[in-house]
Each structure stands twice: as C-alpha cells, then as structure tokens.
Motif scaffolding. Structure first.
Motif, mmCIF file in Angstrom:
data_model
loop_
_atom_site.group_PDB
_atom_site.id
_atom_site.type_symbol
_atom_site.label_atom_id
_atom_site.label_comp_id
_atom_site.label_asym_id
_atom_site.label_seq_id
_atom_site.Cartn_x
_atom_site.Cartn_y
_atom_site.Cartn_z
ATOM 1 N N LEU A 1 -34.080 -3.600 -38.612
ATOM 2 C CA LEU A 1 -33.219 -2.345 -38.308
ATOM 3 C C LEU A 1 -33.075 -1.618 -37.155
ATOM 4 O O LEU A 1 -32.043 -1.220 -36.563
ATOM 5 N N ILE A 2 -34.435 -1.605 -36.457
ATOM 6 C CA ILE A 2 -34.262 -1.017 -35.071
ATOM 7 C C ILE A 2 -33.407 -2.141 -33.814
ATOM 8 O O ILE A 2 -32.740 -1.317 -33.460
ATOM 9 N N GLY A 3 -33.430 -3.302 -34.256
ATOM 10 C CA GLY A 3 -32.775 -4.346 -33.565
ATOM 11 C C GLY A 3 -31.040 -3.941 -33.737
ATOM 12 O O GLY A 3 -30.470 -3.978 -32.933
ATOM 13 N N ALA A 4 -30.838 -3.713 -35.018
ATOM 14 C CA ALA A 4 -29.289 -3.342 -35.386
ATOM 15 C C ALA A 4 -28.794 -2.029 -34.708
ATOM 16 O O ALA A 4 -27.838 -2.001 -34.133
ATOM 17 N N ASN B 1 -42.567 -9.798 -29.091
ATOM 18 C CA ASN B 1 -42.207 -8.857 -30.194
ATOM 19 C C ASN B 1 -41.233 -7.973 -30.056
ATOM 20 O O ASN B 1 -41.175 -6.930 -30.720
ATOM 21 N N GLY B 2 -40.289 -7.862 -29.049
ATOM 22 C CA GLY B 2 -38.832 -7.223 -29.147
ATOM 23 C C GLY B 2 -39.297 -5.757 -28.962
ATOM 24 O O GLY B 2 -40.523 -5.431 -28.250
ATOM 25 N N ILE B 3 -38.421 -4.947 -29.258
ATOM 26 C CA ILE B 3 -38.575 -3.666 -29.088
ATOM 27 C C ILE B 3 -39.604 -3.055 -29.874
ATOM 28 O O ILE B 3 -40.369 -2.139 -29.430
ATOM 29 N N VAL B 4 -40.036 -3.247 -31.072
ATOM 30 C CA VAL B 4 -40.968 -2.756 -31.850
ATOM 31 C C VAL B 4 -42.351 -3.221 -31.080
ATOM 32 O O VAL B 4 -43.150 -2.449 -31.168
#
Ligand SMILES: Nc1ncnc2c1ncn2[C@@H]1O[C@H](COP(=O)(O)OP(=O)(O)OP(=O)(O)O)[C@@H](O)[C@H]1O
Ligand SMILES: [Mg+2]
Lengths: 357, 264
Positions: free
Chosen positions: A296-299, A334-337
């Motif tokens: 969701l955050i990635g989107a 682990n990306g943005i999260v």
C-alpha cells in the motif's frame, strides 16, 4: 503423548525475574506481536482523511488503493511464503474480466451486476486459475518460478486479446455496468462511491491478510520461506501450504482487478498486460515486503513519483524508477517500510538512552 | 503419534527401524553399500566411521531426505521406503542436521512452536493469532528451557552463537516428540563446555525413544552409546556393544587408530 517432557525443569517454572524486567509470559509476548499499533491506525486514518483533503483526486486514490491491494497479494506469496512470482497480473486480469463480464451480463440492473457478487466472482475465477497453476510453482528454483509465472501471465494475456467475442479483444470490454453498491449507492462521476467502496473492500482484504499472517498458518509460511527442508522434516505439508497461499493470493489479486473494472466501468487488455505484474512487484519491493503495509505504501510512493517525475521529464520515467529501485535494493533493506522502521527505532532508542543514565 | 511405544513394548526390544540391503549410489560413488541394519526400541546407538563413510547419507535415507537406489526401510514393520519426509516425521522419525537447518529470521520460540503446531495439527488454523494456544507456547518455552535457551527465546535465530544454534536444532527435533531420533553430529563445532549439555539432554530422553547418534568424538560416543555400528566406505564394517567395539582390533586399526593418529 509420550513422556519426553515428563520432567518440567526448574528453569521453566522460575519467572525471568533475574533480568529485572516485568515478567511477560511467552504467549503474551507473541500475542502482543499481532496487536494493532498506533501507526496502523494512523495509516488507515490518513487513507480515510484523504477523501476530505483531496476531493478532486478520488479516482486516483481509488486506483492507488487497488494497486496497493494487488501488491499486498504478492506480499502474501513473496513476503511470507518466499515464493517469487512475476505473473500476478494474470490473476488481476482474470478478476478484472470476470467482474466485467458478470456486470455486463446483468446489464447494470440484473442481479449479476451487483458489485459485491462481482467481487466474489472475480476472486473465485482468479483463485481457481491460481489453484490450478499453483502446482507449477511447487517444484524448482526461484528462477524456474519466475519463468513459469511469467509464462502463465503471457498465456492469459494472449487468451484475453484473442478471445474477441468474449472479451472484446484489444478494444476492451464495453458496456460494463455495475448496479448500486448494496442497492443504495451508485457509482458517481466524481468517484465518491468508488472511493468508499474501494477503501472498505481494501481494508477488509487487508484485515483478512493480517489475521492470516499472524496465525499459526502464517507462521508456518515463514518457516517455509526460512527453510523448506527443515519445515518438511518437522512434518509440515509444505506443498499444501504453498498451494493454499498461492490460491488465496491469486483470489485477492483477482478481487483487486474486479475493483478496477467496476470503478472504471471498463476492462481492457492493459489490465492483464505484463507491466501490471512488473509494476506490482516493483511497488512491493519499493514499499518493502513481509510487512503487509509495503504494498500500500509502495503504491502511494510509486504514483507520487510517477506524477512528480512525469511532470519534469516524462520520457525518462523508467530511468528514474530503475535508479530508485537499484538504490533501494542496494542500500535499504525492506524498502520504505524498512526505512521508516529503522528511523523510528533510532529515534526511540535515543530517547531511551536519554532517560536511562 | 500412533506409533509411540508403550513401556511394555520396550522390554521386548523389537526392532523399531530396520533397513534391508539398503544401497545408495551417487553416480560412481556407492555411499551406502548393502546395509542391513536393525534398531531396537529404546536403543542408544552410535553410528561411527571415518569422514565420507556414508553416515549422513544413511540418515538422509532413514528420514526421507534421500531415496535409496535399492533396498527397503521398515518402521515398526511397515515399509516406509518411499514415504515422504513429512509422512516419516508424522510417523515418529525426527532428526537433526549435520549442517544447521534453522529459520534464521525467526526466534527460537517461534521455531519450536512451529514444530509443536504441526504435531498438534494446530498449524492450519488461520484466523486466531499465534499465542492464543498458550499451552503450546508454554510447552515450547519449557522445551527451550531444558536446552538452556530461556534467555534467548525472543532473539533472532541467525544472531545466536553457533553452539546455541546446535541446541536449538535439537529442540526443534524434540518438539515433535519423536519415537526415533537421529542426531547427526549434534556436538560438532560446539565449544567443549557446552558439549556435555547436549549429552545430558540426550541422556534425559525417555527410555522408549530410540536414538541414533553420529559422532566423531569417541569420548562422547562411549559415554552415550550402548551399541555401535561402524560404517566404512558405505558398508557396515562391524556392529556390537560398546565393549566389543572398544576392544575390536579391526576397529582400532580402521577407525580408532586413525582417530588416535589424528589426535597426536
Ligand atoms: N548429494 C551427493 N551427491 C554426490 N555425492 C555425495 C552426496 N552426498 C554425499 N556424497 C558422497 O557420499 C559419500 C558419503 O558422504 P556422507 O556425507 O554420507 O559421509 P559422512 O559419513 O556423513 O561423512 P562426515 O563424517 O564427513 O560427515 C561421500 O563420498 C560424499 O562425497
Ligand atoms: Mg556426515
């Protein structure tokens, strides 16, 4: 049961008072891991609040949520079970067309045009395709899985574009008309109904996934991801678990596709195109896999970036996506999260150190 | 669990696990050479032999990780030669691996709980969170306490010291409450002081659990085992009680001799 643990050891009975920390039972500690946190409320609060902050962008926000839901479905397989897939777009497309065909058949008034029934049909159709193809991903390495899932996606894409009499071919499926949600709210031009509809369905799906990954079933998926040999050796039905999660993931992807068709009143080959699979995987990696929120955050990040870069240098969009992807994968686990979790940990650790001399 | 032996069955010492003319070939190498072997109920059996003798390969076939080229494997008289790893595990065969097979990103508590969940058929529950079955969590914590891992039950497995990972490897195998336990060099690479602990845990297992221990440390082997098999080049070289093996001149020459020399 046998008597292996007949003699409870002294250590087990003694509370862990030695450390000076308050005694929390191991079970309570595990349960605490599945409790709702403040940042989760914040996230859904923001999603809800966006209705009032961006009343002119409701269709865009709905689309972001749908994209996030698709990425979330990949998170179940990739982030929890460790199954790499490059063909989630196939399930999205199957769901999109299934919902579209149902709505078209009902012609906007009949029972088949009911949006909720449409979602059930979309999830069912995609889940069925997922179940059947899941047996192809049980064997082999990550590379063969990538190839197999990609192959399935290409086949589905081709079927959709070739079966003109059913799908409308490259022109897309015309005449998709959903009836009112719960018989009360019609899909309006501003996307108000669509927004609430998509937000609530996405939240319900998310809540379902959250229960799933926090359950013993979800824990067993992590075991498979961590070490399938060990998982088998303790008697785990590894293949059955993988089939189950792959099917569930496909059904959710199909549901996301159904949402897009219903809210845009249109299904096009673009919805099964390869870039759906690639984008959604990218979005998950951007956001961070294995946290449920990554998709969701990635989107959100993906669309903001797309808008931002698109305004400056539209022709170099892919260049920037590629660059950000490379940087994220190389420097941020682990990306943005993951990035946000790290930042938060540092912040709280500092304040802790400040308190304790 | 249906295969768990009663105390009465232990006394008759009927074979729990048997192999008949077991062979395993890797291309040109014969890693298991016509092994006919019988493990009585409640055995404390050691499997020894030089490096590359085929000990791990043998255990891999017993646990189903590898399928034999020919021959049969029987568990309580039932032919399990072609059973899956999972089926054998559920029938009561548990094992540890010579090279740790753990879940690096999970905690020891989760690792053991996963095995207990499977044993109790609780792992397909998908709605209630982990931890609701506090009885199972408490069992996992108690098992970890037995292996002196209480202080790290919430730590990341990948961050544990090697010796403690070895202990966790055993804890996971024990969580299945096995009838037959196959330990492939459980103490290898474990610091001297912690080796005794592994032996203590193994010694404290109930009498009806049948054990096979693969180990190079002769001191440990003779303290643990009542019976031994010596494997050389994939074949059973000699079998016997602890004393018979200790005094067998051929064994001294082939195996113990080598050990003595390598220790000089
Ligand atoms: N998967 C495999 N493929 C090919 N050869 C193998 C394989 N596994 C084992 N071998 C060979 O089979 C023989 C027996 O190996 P195995 O690992 O069973 O010995 P071991 O007795 O356990 O030795 P160690 O004491 O070093 O652990 C060796 O020659 C080994 O190289
Ligand atoms: Mg070995």
């Amino acid at each position: 049961m046998s008597a292996i643990d007949a003699k409870p050891p002294a250590e087990a009975a003694a509370p862990p008072a030695a450390s000076g920390a308050p005694a929390v039972s191991p079970a309570a500690r595990l349960l605490a891991g599945s409790r709702w946190r403040w940042y989760e409320f914040a996230f859904w609060g923001l999603a809800l609040g966006s209705y009032f902050v961006f009343p002119n962008k409701l269709m865009l926000i709905s689309e972001i949520l749908i994209l996030g839901l698709l990425a979330l479905s990949i998170d179940l397989t990739l982030g929890y079970a460790g199954l790499v897939t490059l063909g989630q777009g196939a399930f999205f497309g199957v769901g999109a067309y299934a919902a579209g065909l149902a709505a078209k058949y009902g012609a906007g008034a009949g029972p088949w045009s009911d949006p909720l029934l449409g979602l059930v049909i979309a999830a069912g159709a995609a889940g069925l395709v997922g179940f059947v193809t899941s047996f192809l991903v049980l064997r082999g390495s990550d590379l063969t899985r990538l190839m197999v899932t990609l192959g399935v996606a290409l086949i589905v894409e081709e079927i959709v574009t070739q079966a003109k009499s059913v799908t409308g071919g490259s022109d897309g499926l015309q005449g998709v008309m959903s009836s009112n949600v719960l018989g009360m709210w019609s899909f309006d031009l501003y996307g108000k109904t669509a927004f609430w509809y998509v937000l609530i369905v996405t939240f319900v799906c998310f809540w379902f996934c959250r229960r799933l990954v926090n359950s013993p079933f979800g824990l067993s998926l992590l075991a498979i991801k961590g070490n399938p040999l060990r998982a088998r050796a303790i008697g785990m039905p590894v293949n059955a678990r993988l089939v189950a999660i792959y099917t569930i993931s496909a059904a959710i992807a199909g549901l996301a596709g159904g949402l897009l068709t219903q809210t845009t009143q249109f299904a096009s080959p673009d919805m099964v195109a390869f870039h759906r699979s690639a984008d959604s995987l990218l979005i998950l990696i951007f956001g961070g896999s294995g946290h449920l929120y990554g998709g969701l955050i990635g989107a959100v990040a993906f669309r903001i970036m797309q808008d931002f870069i698109g305004n400056i240098t539209p022709q170099y969009w892919l260049f920037w996506v590629g660059l950000v992807l490379v940087l994220l994968v190389l420097f941020v686990r682990n990306g943005i999260v993951g990035l946000m979790a790290n930042g938060w940990r540092r912040l709280t650790q500092k304040s802790h150190e400040g308190k304790n001399p | 669990m249906s295969f768990v032996q009663t105390a009465a069955a232990v006394e008759t010492a009927s074979p729990v696990l048997q192999t008949k003319a077991l062979c395993k070939a890797f291309g040109g190498i014969t890693a298991t050479d016509n092994v006919t072997f019988s493990l009585p109920a409640g055995a404390r059996h050691a499997l020894i032999g030089p490096n590359g003798a085929g000990k791990t390969t043998f255990v891999n076939q017993l646990s189903g990780v590898l399928l034999p080229t020919s021959g049969t494997i029987l568990l309580n008289g039932v032919d399990i030669t072609n059973w899956s790893v999972r089926a054998r595990s559920r029938a009561g065969i548990a094992r540890t691996f010579q090279i740790n097979q753990l879940y690096a990103d999970l905690t020891p508590l989760q690792s053991v709980l996963i095995a207990i969940n499977e044993r109790e058929n609780a792992a397909s529950s998908w709605f209630k969170p982990v931890g609701v079955r506090s009885d199972l969590v408490d069992e996992a914590a108690a098992l970890l306490a037995r292996l002196s891992l209480s202080d790290v039950i919430h730590a990341r497995v990948g961050s544990l010291a090697y010796g403690r990972q070895r202990l966790l490897e055993i804890a996971i195998a024990l969580a299945a409450k096995p009838q037959v336990l196959l330990l492939d060099e459980p103490a290898a690479g474990v610091p001297e002081g912690e080796r005794d602990q592994i032996l203590d845990v193994v010694a404290a297992l109930p009498a009806h659990v049948s054990l096979i221990l693969i180990e190079h440390d002769m001191d440990l082997v003779f303290r643990f085992a009542k019976t031994l098999s010596v494997l050389v080049n994939g074949a059973l070289f000699v079998e016997g009680t602890r004393d018979e093996i200790a005094n067998d001149p051929r064994v001294r020459q082939v195996y113990l001799g080598e050990e003595v020399i390598s220790n000089v």
